[in-house]
Structure formats: C-alpha cells, structure tokens
Scaffold this active site. Structure first.
Site, PDB file in Angstrom:
ATOM      1  N   ASN A   1       0.797  -1.226   0.000  1.00 36.52           N
ATOM      2  CA  ASN A   1       0.000   0.000   0.000  1.00 36.52           C
ATOM      3  C   ASN A   1       0.831   1.278   0.000  1.00 36.52           C
ATOM      4  O   ASN A   1       0.367   2.334   0.428  1.00 36.52           O
ATOM      5  CB  ASN A   1      -0.960   0.001   1.204  1.00 36.52           C
ATOM      6  CG  ASN A   1      -1.797  -1.248   1.291  1.00 36.52           C
ATOM      7  OD1 ASN A   1      -1.734  -2.003   2.257  1.00 36.52           O
ATOM      8  ND2 ASN A   1      -2.567  -1.512   0.243  1.00 36.52           N
TER       9      ASN A   1
ATOM     10  N   ILE B   1       1.956   6.969   1.318  1.00 36.69           N
ATOM     11  CA  ILE B   1       1.204   5.873   1.909  1.00 36.69           C
ATOM     12  C   ILE B   1      -0.268   5.965   1.545  1.00 36.69           C
ATOM     13  O   ILE B   1      -0.873   7.041   1.613  1.00 36.69           O
ATOM     14  CB  ILE B   1       1.336   5.913   3.450  1.00 36.69           C
ATOM     15  CG1 ILE B   1       2.807   5.805   3.845  1.00 36.69           C
ATOM     16  CG2 ILE B   1       0.516   4.797   4.089  1.00 36.69           C
ATOM     17  CD1 ILE B   1       3.062   6.120   5.298  1.00 36.69           C
ATOM     18  N   CYS B   2      -0.835   4.826   1.183  1.00 34.39           N
ATOM     19  CA  CYS B   2      -2.261   4.781   0.867  1.00 34.39           C
ATOM     20  C   CYS B   2      -3.004   4.236   2.079  1.00 34.39           C
ATOM     21  O   CYS B   2      -3.019   3.039   2.327  1.00 34.39           O
ATOM     22  CB  CYS B   2      -2.483   3.879  -0.344  1.00 34.39           C
ATOM     23  SG  CYS B   2      -4.196   3.705  -0.806  1.00 34.39           S
ATOM     24  N   LEU B   3      -3.580   5.147   2.873  1.00 31.78           N
ATOM     25  CA  LEU B   3      -4.264   4.747   4.100  1.00 31.78           C
ATOM     26  C   LEU B   3      -5.492   5.655   4.259  1.00 31.78           C
ATOM     27  O   LEU B   3      -5.368   6.874   4.148  1.00 31.78           O
ATOM     28  CB  LEU B   3      -3.299   4.902   5.289  1.00 31.78           C
ATOM     29  CG  LEU B   3      -3.778   4.481   6.674  1.00 31.78           C
ATOM     30  CD1 LEU B   3      -4.132   3.008   6.714  1.00 31.78           C
ATOM     31  CD2 LEU B   3      -2.707   4.772   7.727  1.00 31.78           C
TER      32      LEU B   3
END
Lengths: 277, 159
Positions: B85, B92-94
């Site tokens: 991710n 960051i993909c969150l």
C-alpha cells in the site's frame, strides 16, 4: 318526598341534582384540601429564584478564583428545594386530572341510569349504582404513585442542569450521571470527558456543542473549519454534517474547564507551600 | 502557517514529548538557521515484534499542509519502499490519511503513526499502490516475506 304521584313517568331529573350535586360537593371539599394551591407561575418564579441564586454563587466562585472550594451543602439544599417545588406542582397537576376524571365518571353513571327519575330517586339514594362511591382518594392511590411523580420531576431540564452543575463541581472530568434512569445497573460508568478542543488540542474556553451529534469544540476553530467548506464533524468516526446553526454554547463544558483549571492551580499552590515549609 | 495549524502543531509536539508509544520517534526538522519548521517532521515507525517487520524502525516524513488540521498531513516512506500500500514515490495509501475518506481533524499524530504501524503488518489487498509488493503479497508469499526481511535489515534498530 312522598307526593310524587301524578307526575309523568319519564320525567328525567336534571343531571346536577340531587345525587350528583351531593357527590360534586364532596369532590369540591376534597379539592379544596389539595397539597398545593400555588399556581404554575408562582412555582416557576420560585424555581427561577433558586436557580439564579446558584448561578450567582458559581459566578462569584469563578470571579474570586475559589471554584475548587464549592459548598456542596448549599448546592444540595438548592437542588432539594427545586425538587420539592416541581413535586408540588406535579402533585397538583395529578389531582386536577383525577378530579376531572372522577367527575366525568359520575356524570356518565348518572346518565346511563335510564330509570333515574323522580320515582326511582328514593331507591337510587338507598342503593347507589357502582361507581357512585368513588372518592378522590381511591382514584389517587390507583393512578398517582410517588415513583411516577419522581420520574416526571427527574425529567425537568432545569433540575437536571442543577444536578449536572453539582456533578461537575465535584468531578470536572467525569461524564454526567444519567438522571433519567432509575435503574442504576444500566448506567454506564468510567471514561473521562476531554476538556480540550479536538481541532487545536487546547483547553476549551468558549465551547460550542453540536445539537446534532453532541460533540463539543472551541468556537473559533470550528467556525473557521465550517467557513473553509469542511462540513463533517471533526471527530473520527462521527458521521454527522454540521451547519453553523447547529452550534450552541456549551456552558456546562465551560464550567468543567474552569473547575479543572481552578483545581490544578490550587494543587500547584499547595505543592509550593509544602516546598516552602 | 495559519494560527490554528500552528497552535495545533505546537500542542502535538508538546503531547508527543510528554508521552508517545514505545519505539516511535517524531520531531520537527530544523532548517538551516537552526530554527524549527513545525510543518515538516521526521518520524520512525518500529515494526511490531514477532512479525516479519520486527527489529527495524522505518523512517517517514510528515508534511503538514497550510490547512491542517482541516486537511490531513502527507506522509511518505523513502522512495520504492516495499509494501503493497505504498506508492513508488513513498506516499502511503491509508484511508485515515485521505481527506476524501476517513481523515478527521481530531485524529492525532499518535493515532496516525500507530495506524501506519498496523498497516505494515496488515496490508490492505483492496488498494494496491505498487506492483512488486502487491503481486508478491497476493501470489508468492515466500518472496514477499524474504523481501520484507531484507528491507528490515536496511532499517535495523541501531540501539
């Protein structure tokens, strides 16, 4: 009452005489002995006076920086007075409702007795039909209980506010007790109330509360946020959208912060004093 | 920097210094004059013990935008960080870091770094951000574990 012969058989006796009148008199006698004859506006103004006294007392504590030394006996007495006043009023409301219900019942019984006329009057007086013997007391004990009065009184917002103030003065970080529920086992306990603004993380000074979701924020940052076009509540996991018009001043939260800070100050003073000694 | 974002960041720093989760670090970077730039931070995320991420502290950079806390901070690992991710750029993909998704101004720095630590060991297969780590995580777990452990050596705890 012996010369009734010669009168038409179907002559109806007016509702108000003579039997119902008798009973009405009885009720009127009882009604005159009601526990409180004060009017609603009298009671309201008495309650207002007590609440103003408490507010003034707290203002004084704030101004003199003595919030950490609130006199709970005084506040408890004020709460009790307000409770008694609301109870008296509720009792009066209950009596009035019951009196009306009882009178309606009497009229109905009188009307339904088809043979209730001058000829049958004697018989009627000797053996009143069921229901004519009702007194206020039998109605009262069947419908109004102390518990039902307490329940209604506990819902009064002004009384709840006073109790909340007392709880905050004692434990500024504790959640407010649930005054509504008489069932203590169901009451949720534990956890502390945050006294800081979720946006600036500073102590709240002019807190406003969302009427929609109940979350509290500092006035300026949340308005800034709304003006910048962000509409959702800043609290993680809260899915409510906010409008400026949803925000109302949160005076209880303001008091929480004031009490908390006053206590901290007092603690620091005491520690200093100990160091000096 | 707006006054709200400034007070908020000062308080975040104060709270972090007072108390932060074990093994983490986070600090604003110093500019060339030695002054603090509160909008740029560096931080370290320790891998959870007893996982393939353990034994290392992974560096991130945190950039707080002008509109913080209305808008979320931008958080990056180093470029080409190996994780399903994390984009090749390191971003960051969150969801809690996405303004359109779950970002809320009440989320604190502590919650963010703990969220990233959680993401390390529990990648979200629904939102792939890079090819190598995502593919390996889905189809070749042995290679994935090997690569993650290799990466851990690079960021091994110095203490």
């Amino acid at each position: 009452m012996e010369t009734l012969d010669g009168l038409p058989d179907d002559l109806r006796v007016p509702e108000s005489i003579p039997l119902t009148k008798l009973l009405l008199n009885k009720f009127q006698r009882e009604a005159s002995q009601l526990p409180s004859t004060a009017s609603k506006s009298d009671i309201d103004s008495d309650i207002e006076t007590v609440i103003r006294d408490v507010d003034t007392y707290i203002d004084t504590l704030v101004n003199e920086e003595r919030l950490s030394e609130a006199n709970f006996d005084y506040i408890d007495t004020c709460i009790q007075v307000v409770e008694r006043l609301y109870e008296a009023y509720q009792l009066k409301v209950a009596y009035m409702k019951l009196t009306k219900a009882a009178m309606d019942d009497i009229r109905q019984v009188a009307n339904e007795a088809a043979d209730f006329n001058l000829n049958s009057l004697k018989q009627f007086q000797k053996n009143p039909p069921l229901g004519f013997d009702l007194t206020l007391n039998s109605y009262y004990s069947s419908i109004v209980t102390e518990e039902s009065i307490t329940k209604t009184v506990n819902k009064e917002p002004k009384l709840q506010r006073l109790r909340n103030i007392r709880s905050i003065l004692e434990n500024p970080e504790d959640p407010l007790p649930d005054h509504d529920s008489l069932d203590d086992e169901l009451a949720v306990s534990g956890g502390k109330v945050s006294l800081k603004d979720p946006l600036s993380l500073q102590f709240l000074e002019n807190p406003v509360r969302s009427r929609k979701c109940g979350h509290t924020y500092e006035n300026r940052p949340i308005l800034l946020q709304l003006r910048n076009g962000v509409t959702h509540c800043p609290i993680s996991g809260c899915h409510f959208d906010l409008l400026v018009s949803d925000l109302v001043p949160d005076s209880l939260m303001k008091l929480r912060v004031q009490v908390f800070k006053a206590r901290q100050l007092q603690k620091r003073r005491l520690t200093k004093l100990e160091t000096v000694m | 920097m707006s006054s709200l974002s400034k007070t908020r960041l000062q308080e975040e720093r104060k709270q972090w210094r007072k108390d932060h989760p074990f093994g983490f670090y986070a600090k604003p970077i110093r500019d060339k004059d030695g002054g603090l730039d509160l909008s740029q931070w560096t931080a370290g995320i320790p891998g959870k013990t007893d996982t393939i991420w353990a034994g290392a502290t992974y560096p991130i950079t945190i950039t707080f935008p002008e509109e913080y806390p209305s808008k979320p901070p931008k958080i990056k690992f180093p470029e080409h960080f190996y994780h399903p991710n994390v984009y090749p750029s390191g971003t960051i993909c969150l969801s809690i870091l996405n303004e359109e998704q779950d970002w809320r101004p009440a989320i604190t720095l502590k919650q963010i770094v703990l969220g990233i630590q959680e993401l390390l060991t529990n990648p979200n297969p629904e939102s792939p951000a890079q090819e190598p780590a995502w593919k390996a995580y889905q189809k070749d777990r042995a290679t994935y574990i090997k690569k993650v452990k290799e990466q851990a050596k690079k960021y091994v705890n110095t203490v």
